[in-house]
Design an enzyme around this catalytic site. Structure first.
Site, PDB file in Angstrom:
ATOM      1  N   GLU A 292     -80.470  -3.402 -53.653  1.00 24.33           N
ATOM      2  CA  GLU A 292     -79.896  -2.639 -52.544  1.00 24.33           C
ATOM      3  C   GLU A 292     -80.630  -1.304 -52.388  1.00 24.33           C
ATOM      4  OE1 GLU A 292     -75.512  -0.720 -51.406  1.00 24.33           O
ATOM      5  OE2 GLU A 292     -75.997  -1.261 -53.477  1.00 24.33           O
ATOM      6  N   LYS A 366     -74.262  -5.634 -44.352  1.00 23.32           N
ATOM      7  CA  LYS A 366     -73.065  -5.551 -45.192  1.00 23.32           C
ATOM      8  C   LYS A 366     -71.805  -5.452 -44.334  1.00 23.32           C
ATOM      9  CE  LYS A 366     -71.181  -3.053 -49.183  1.00 23.32           C
ATOM     10  NZ  LYS A 366     -71.324  -1.894 -50.078  1.00 23.32           N
ATOM     11  N   CYS A 416     -73.734  -4.932 -52.978  1.00 22.90           N
ATOM     12  CA  CYS A 416     -72.909  -4.012 -53.754  1.00 22.90           C
ATOM     13  C   CYS A 416     -71.625  -4.701 -54.200  1.00 22.90           C
ATOM     14  CB  CYS A 416     -72.650  -2.747 -52.943  1.00 22.90           C
ATOM     15  SG  CYS A 416     -71.834  -1.416 -53.867  1.00 22.90           S
TER      16      CYS A 416
END
Length: 541
Positions: A292, A366, A416
């Site tokens: 990420e 995301k 994440c």
């Protein structure tokens, strides 16, 4: 009268605090060995079950459950202090207060569960032995259903934060066999039932174990045995050939990651790791995955030469690359701008202009953003500004996005802590309305450098393991500082890099197809079972 009511006033709070602290140790094998996590979790939670069920009132049960959970969350989430103080620049007292405030809020959910169970199931120590044995079973079921219901609420209220759900303590226990059917919330129900059954073995009136109250414990053992049997079943089947992946762990210190003066150093490190030739006998990777925000600035802020260098890596290795990068785009026909935390995929034929504009064919944005870290809740801009968090206000991605098609496999990315929310991963695994088949492999890219080399890394790996058990899909994790790993479809860690070291992890991952009941229905079966127990168990008891 329960023995919990005897002795000095400080004894019971001290016992609950100690049990809560022990409970925090059951999440991820650090410092306890993996085999001990489930027993520690059940025994510690049994203390809370016994204390709350024997409380003189529902209000006292709430206080006891809250105290237990407060110590469990405060210790289990201590690593948030590291992110707020060490990297967020918050003063130590304020960072500690932040951890305690969050823990106090999260502890309300277990506290309310204990209060609800105490209200539904008042103490029955004066009942006849047969009635006491029967009521022990129903009381355990009610207490477990209340606990699991509030665990689920904790996962959805205010965007949800289900970290340290008690089901995660059982990834190495027989209860893990239930994951493909009931998911983590169903496992939480079973773990809470085991704890309440253990609490029910203790007959407080005499201080002795009453064998007539062992019915609930016997049912708990049967459920564990059934879980072991279910764990022998294969819920998915291989599809295609194994995919050869290279997972990159750059180990860029968080204090340096967003420093403009050190941007080139971080880029060079990731370029070097991605460019390493395969070891003797090792096949070339079909895909190189980087963590990420491996590029810590928006893609259009980088000169074309940076993207030329990455395309050259793909050309020399004859492979594709997937990397986490913050994107700034302006959709066609839109007047506004869009900012996303994304993963993009490309190869040697990808035009540089597509990379600079964020219009690559392979892209994932995301969906589940971190409050205060990736979006600003109303009224909290002052808090985000005080922490000086970079890249702190993103737009959400779509609920269903195309997987990355690589060498006959289909990879569904998440970023994440998105793998903390099991239902959010399921649409990518299911066949789409257009007939497009679901993903065969899951991939998580993360930057856990915010938390140092703490329990957060081991806890996150534990969460990923349970996601693979629920879905019978393998998952790979490419992280900045660790733990970069490959997990097979049964939740076993096939390979991993040590935390806190730069390196690459070459892995062969077999894609899987077929839907588990959980992958098909999500949390619905577990919630239905919880609801049924909440209605039936108190009435029958």
């Amino acid at each position: 009268m329960s023995p919990a009511g005897k002795g000095p006033a400080w004894r019971q709070p001290a016992i609950l605090a100690a049990a809560g602290a022990a409970h925090a140790l059951s999440f991820a094998p650090d410092p306890l060995p993996a085999w001990s996590l489930a027993p520690v979790q059940v025994i510690a939670l049994a203390v809370a079950a016994h204390a709350s069920l024997q409380a003189p009132s529902a209000r006292r049960a709430l206080a006891r459950g809250w105290l237990f959970a407060m110590f469990s969350f405060s210790l289990g989430l201590y690593w948030l202090y590291v992110s707020m103080h060490d990297y967020g620049g918050l003063a130590a007292p304020l960072a500690a207060a932040g951890v305690l405030a969050l823990s106090a809020f999260l502890a309300l959910f277990p506290g309310l569960a204990c209060a609800a169970a105490r209200w539904l199931c008042p103490p029955h120590w004066d009942a006849s032995p047969p009635a006491r044995a029967r009521r022990t079973l129903y009381t355990a079921a009610t207490w477990a259903a209340c606990w699991a219901a509030l665990e689920w609420l904790r996962a959805v209220v205010l965007t949800g934060f289900p970290w340290l759900n008690i089901g995660y303590a059982h990834v190495d226990s027989p209860l893990a066999g239930w994951a493909p059917l009931l998911g983590v919330h169903g496992m939480a129900l079973l773990a809470a039932f085991a704890a309440a059954a253990l609490a029910g073995l203790w007959q407080s009136a005499s201080g002795r174990i009453d064998s007539r109250q062992a019915l609930a414990a016997g049912v708990a053992l049967l459920l564990a045995g059934a879980g072991w049997l279910l764990g022998q079943f294969s819920w998915s089947r291989p599809e295609g050939k194994p995919l050869h992946l290279r997972l990159v762990q750059g180990n860029v210190e968080q204090s340096q990651k967003f420093d403009p003066a050190l941007l080139e150093t971080g880029l060079r490190r990731h370029l070097e790791l991605a460019s390493l030739p395969p070891r003797p006998g090792e096949p070339k990777p079909d895909l190189i995955i980087l963590p990420e925000t491996v590029l810590p600035v928006f893609q259009d802020q980088l000169p074309a030469s940076v993207w030329d260098a990455w395309i050259e890596v793909a050309r020399r290795a004859d492979t594709r690359i997937a990397m986490g990068v913050p994107l700034h785009t302006q959709p066609d026909g839109a007047t506004g701008h869009r900012y996303t935390n994304s993963v993009i995929g490309f190869d040697a034929s990808t035009p540089v202009e597509q990379l600079r504009t964020g219009t690559t064919a392979m892209r994932y944005d995301k969906q589940h953003l971190v409050p205060w870290g990736e979006y600003v809740p109303p009224g909290f801009r002052w808090f985000v500004d005080m922490l000086d968090i970079p890249l702190g206000d993103f737009d959400r991605g779509a609920a269903r996005q195309p997987s990355f098609d690589i060498a006959g496999q289909r990879i569904a990315f998440n970023i994440c802590y998105e793998d903390l929310f099991g239902p959010g991963l399921l649409p990518a695994l299911q066949d789409g309305p257009d007939g497009r088949p679901g993903a065969t492999i899951m991939a998580n890219v993360s930057n856990l450098g915010w938390f140092g080399n703490t329990w957060a890394l081991r806890q996150h790996l534990q969460i990923g393991r349970l996601r693979t058990m629920e879905t019978a899909r393998p998952m790979v994790a490419a992280t900045n500082t660790g733990i970069t790993a490959a997990i097979d479809a049964r939740g076993r860690v096939a390979a991993a890099l040590p935390a806190g070291r730069a390196g690459v992890l070459p892995v062969a991952v077999q894609g899987m197809t077929g839907l588990t009941p959980y992958a098909r229905f999500g949390d619905k079966p577990a919630l239905a079972l919880i609801g049924l127990l909440l209605i039936a168990a108190p009435a029958l008891g």
